[in-house]
Design a protein around this motif. Structure first.
Motif, PDB file in Angstrom:
ATOM      1  N   ALA A  98      81.698  43.525  37.178  1.00 33.84           N
ATOM      2  CA  ALA A  98      81.717  42.191  37.793  1.00 33.84           C
ATOM      3  C   ALA A  98      82.904  41.399  37.235  1.00 33.84           C
ATOM      4  O   ALA A  98      83.546  41.802  36.263  1.00 33.84           O
ATOM      5  N   LYS A  99      83.158  40.246  37.834  1.00 28.50           N
ATOM      6  CA  LYS A  99      84.276  39.398  37.401  1.00 28.50           C
ATOM      7  C   LYS A  99      84.159  38.970  35.945  1.00 28.50           C
ATOM      8  O   LYS A  99      85.148  38.801  35.249  1.00 28.50           O
ATOM      9  N   ASP A 100      82.916  38.803  35.460  1.00 32.84           N
ATOM     10  CA  ASP A 100      82.726  38.359  34.073  1.00 32.84           C
ATOM     11  C   ASP A 100      82.725  39.526  33.080  1.00 32.84           C
ATOM     12  O   ASP A 100      82.483  39.341  31.894  1.00 32.84           O
ATOM     13  N   GLY A 101      82.993  40.739  33.554  1.00 34.05           N
ATOM     14  CA  GLY A 101      83.047  41.907  32.678  1.00 34.05           C
ATOM     15  C   GLY A 101      81.720  42.650  32.540  1.00 34.05           C
ATOM     16  O   GLY A 101      81.689  43.734  31.974  1.00 34.05           O
ATOM     17  N   SER A 102      80.642  42.059  33.030  1.00 36.62           N
ATOM     18  CA  SER A 102      79.344  42.736  32.975  1.00 36.62           C
ATOM     19  C   SER A 102      79.286  43.767  34.102  1.00 36.62           C
ATOM     20  O   SER A 102      80.198  43.870  34.914  1.00 36.62           O
ATOM     21  N   TYR A 103      78.199  44.508  34.135  1.00 34.21           N
ATOM     22  CA  TYR A 103      78.034  45.503  35.192  1.00 34.21           C
ATOM     23  C   TYR A 103      77.038  45.007  36.235  1.00 34.21           C
ATOM     24  O   TYR A 103      76.067  44.331  35.909  1.00 34.21           O
ATOM     25  N   THR A 104      77.321  45.352  37.473  1.00 32.11           N
ATOM     26  CA  THR A 104      76.448  44.987  38.583  1.00 32.11           C
ATOM     27  C   THR A 104      76.363  46.167  39.537  1.00 32.11           C
ATOM     28  O   THR A 104      76.976  47.207  39.299  1.00 32.11           O
TER      29      THR A 104
END
Length: 170
Positions: free
Chosen positions: A39-45
């Protein structure tokens, strides 16, 4: 289906479909629930969450190729056992599920389905079971997700052989 098309564009295509407001459930490959997209924030989606954020909600499709083929076989054919133990498939005169010419991609996908090929050694070592080769069969997958979600009619047993040495194949 939109291979190579970005998700926001796919979502817009779905929303612009003349049937968008008439569809209660949309089925998708269960793999889109895997959280392997950054994701844009570096987390996974997951692709599913991205679609959901864009207003497109999916239900997980069932992936059992064999179950779908068996149901379609019951839908499209009457099976009879001859006196010499052979199974004869006779097309039903008026099946309730029909594929029309306008669904050319589905028809093409169905006639091009192939079994995955495994060596006897691979099957023995890894316990591989029969499965459809997963290449170019997205319309088959879409049919399968939808069709297996339908309540099945009472299962009509396949003809049985009185001779155990002559098992019936579907």
């Amino acid at each position: 289906y939109g291979s190579g098309v970005e998700i926001p564009s796919q979502a817009q295509m779905i929303k612009k479909s003349p049937y968008a407001g008439k569809v209660n459930l949309r089925y998708a490959d269960p793999s889109i629930w895997t959280e392997d997209q950054v994701a844009k924030d570096g987390s996974y989606t997951s692709f599913q969450k991205v679609f959901q954020e864009l207003g497109i909600v999916f239900a997980k499709g069932k992936t059992d190729d064999i179950a779908c083929m068996e149901r379609l076989e019951q839908e499209w054919f009457d099976l009879k056992l001859t006196s010499d133990g052979k199974v004869v498939k006779t097309p039903k005169e008026n099946p309730t599920l029909k594929i029309f010419e306008g669904l050319e991609f589905l028809w093409e996908s169905l006639i091009n389905l192939r079994w995955s090929e495994f060596t006897a050694k691979t099957e023995e070592e890894k316990g591989k079971k029969e499965e459809i080769a997963h290449a170019g069969n997205d319309p088959w997958d879409a049919l399968k997700y939808w069709y297996l979600s339908l309540q099945s009619a009472a299962i009509v047993p396949k003809p049985k052989s009185s001779d155990p040495a002559k098992p019936l194949a579907g």
